[in-house]
Design a protein around this motif. Sequence first.
Motif, mmCIF file in Angstrom:
data_model
loop_
_atom_site.group_PDB
_atom_site.id
_atom_site.type_symbol
_atom_site.label_atom_id
_atom_site.label_comp_id
_atom_site.label_asym_id
_atom_site.label_seq_id
_atom_site.Cartn_x
_atom_site.Cartn_y
_atom_site.Cartn_z
ATOM 1 N N VAL A 1 0.788 -1.234 0.000
ATOM 2 C CA VAL A 1 0.000 0.000 0.000
ATOM 3 C C VAL A 1 0.815 1.276 0.000
ATOM 4 O O VAL A 1 0.530 2.190 -0.751
ATOM 5 N N ASP B 1 -6.363 0.217 3.696
ATOM 6 C CA ASP B 1 -5.259 0.529 4.595
ATOM 7 C C ASP B 1 -5.587 1.731 5.492
ATOM 8 O O ASP B 1 -5.371 1.697 6.698
ATOM 9 N N THR C 1 -2.148 -9.916 4.809
ATOM 10 C CA THR C 1 -1.603 -8.592 5.076
ATOM 11 C C THR C 1 -0.436 -8.656 6.056
ATOM 12 O O THR C 1 0.341 -7.726 6.143
#
Lengths: 292, 313
Positions: free
Chosen positions: A228, A250, B271
């Motif tokens: 990101v 994000d 993530t």
Amino acid sequence: MKYLNDTAVMKRMNLRLKMNKVWKAIFIVATTFALITLLILLVRIFSQGLSHLNLNFLSNFASRVPEKAGIKAALIGSLWLMAVVAPVSILLGVSSAIYLEEYAKKNRFNDFIRINISNLAGVPSIVFGLLGLTIFVRMLDLGKSILAAGFTMSLLILPIIIVSAQEAIRAVPQEQREASYGMGATKWQTIVKVVLPAAIPGILTGSILALSRAIGETAPLVVIGIPVILQFLPENLLSTFTALPMQIFDWAKRPQEEFQYVAAAGIIVLMTLLVFMNSIAIYIRNKFQKRY
Amino acid sequence: MAGKASEQSIQQMIAKSRARKGKKIIEKTMPKLLFIAAALSVLTTFGIVFTLIFETFEFFQRVSITDYLFGTEWLPFSGKEPLYGILPLVFGTLKVTGIAVLVAVPFGLGAAIYLSEYASDKTRRIVKPILEVLAGVPTIVYGFFALTFVTPILQQLIPSLKIFNALSPGIVVGIMVLPMIASLSEDAMSSVPNSIREGALGLGATKFEVAIKVVLPAALSGIIASVVLAISRAIGETMIVSLAGGSTPKFDFAVTDSIQTMTAYIVQVSTGDAGYGTTIYYSIYAVGFTLFIFTLIMNLLAQYISKRFREEY
């Protein structure tokens, strides 16, 4: 002699009519619930995000400081992604649709393809992410690139494009094909010069709607591992990149409250893009709609 | 002169036959190329199934399959002794899905009945596209909405509600799948022929009675299929639950605490930085496979219901 008790009948009828009115009101409330939710969602996001939305937001890169955070990398990245997804998915989707509508004979394998396409449409997008991670990122070694993400997204929206293109091709009347054959045209000439031109508005409408789904889709990108915080723009199809929904995800996750406004501003940009694409689709549909 | 003319025409004939050959090649190869494109969707399905199976197999080399299926604790990150019992993730998913159904079915069906039985043509033409807009909102936007708007409001009503919980994403997932139920059910109800409605109205039934006792039963297969499809969508929904649901897999029925769903777990690992080849890395495929099976069963069920019980008029 009286067979009917008038007062009882009247009472019962009034009750039934009242029930009808009450339930009608309930059904209206159910419908407006959905509409009001949409309204609240839009108002809320605009009131949160507008204060942060300005030219700096569009031209800045991501930052740890909310005031400086911008969406440039994500916006450009999303456009790059579309530059891969659009040609790949439309070409494959329309080809499949032509095969299924014009060439496929009724046999088991073609039936299997049809059933398969409708099942593929119901596979959660995050599972497509797992497919992309394994096949494109690792096996074909494309890395977390635009190409890998683009191929994954193309497969994800392929069923939608195939089905809408099939409908558009099916809507072209049989007489036009027969007229073309009657003039001595071959099957392929008929498809390219008669069927496709007539079906293009429908195909484009469906494709744009599918692409607007791809632009908002987040889960596959997360699974592929798209980063990101990028301070640079992609240079070619194998570059690392980030995309609008990833960037919003994000920001939304961050604990600082200021980032909520940044996220809302990002959502406004994303939604504006979606509204723009949808209006093009509606424009094409209205302008070129033909009834045979 | 005559010779030259015939020569020319022979040349032309050769050229023509060449062109025809070119044509023939196109006529023969194009269907094959198109077939390859169509077969790609089958390849995609095989790709999905095989990657999931291979990597899941690798996972079960390390974790016993009974522990996975019946284990009540999901603690992959607890250093020394990680536990991989899928049930807490399944429970998290089912909690969210259950709440979503409780929101989407009454409101979706209510909207469908209103649009197909009460609303004028004009209203329907305005309201239906707006509902479709609701369906086109990206799920990340819904997730943000759940986290920053729905949760704070619910916290006012239920003080014990945690920031991450099952209730808020459940409600928002319900709102997300509502248009699907409304639109598909409305289609099913609109395809019930008017003569049946008029028969009932002629016998003195009110509009409500026609809707509930005549149209609804006639359209039942389509309505059930729409609900099953909505459930499948809710099970596979990712961004709303990973933003607003939290990351605490729990094996209970509480809806006010932080939870974790199957999809949210995959996002959490993706993530984070679980290295390639670790057990955690393989676990996302096992969870993905489980998710895939759940949604596949639902999709097949919906297809079966709408085919098997379709009313023909």
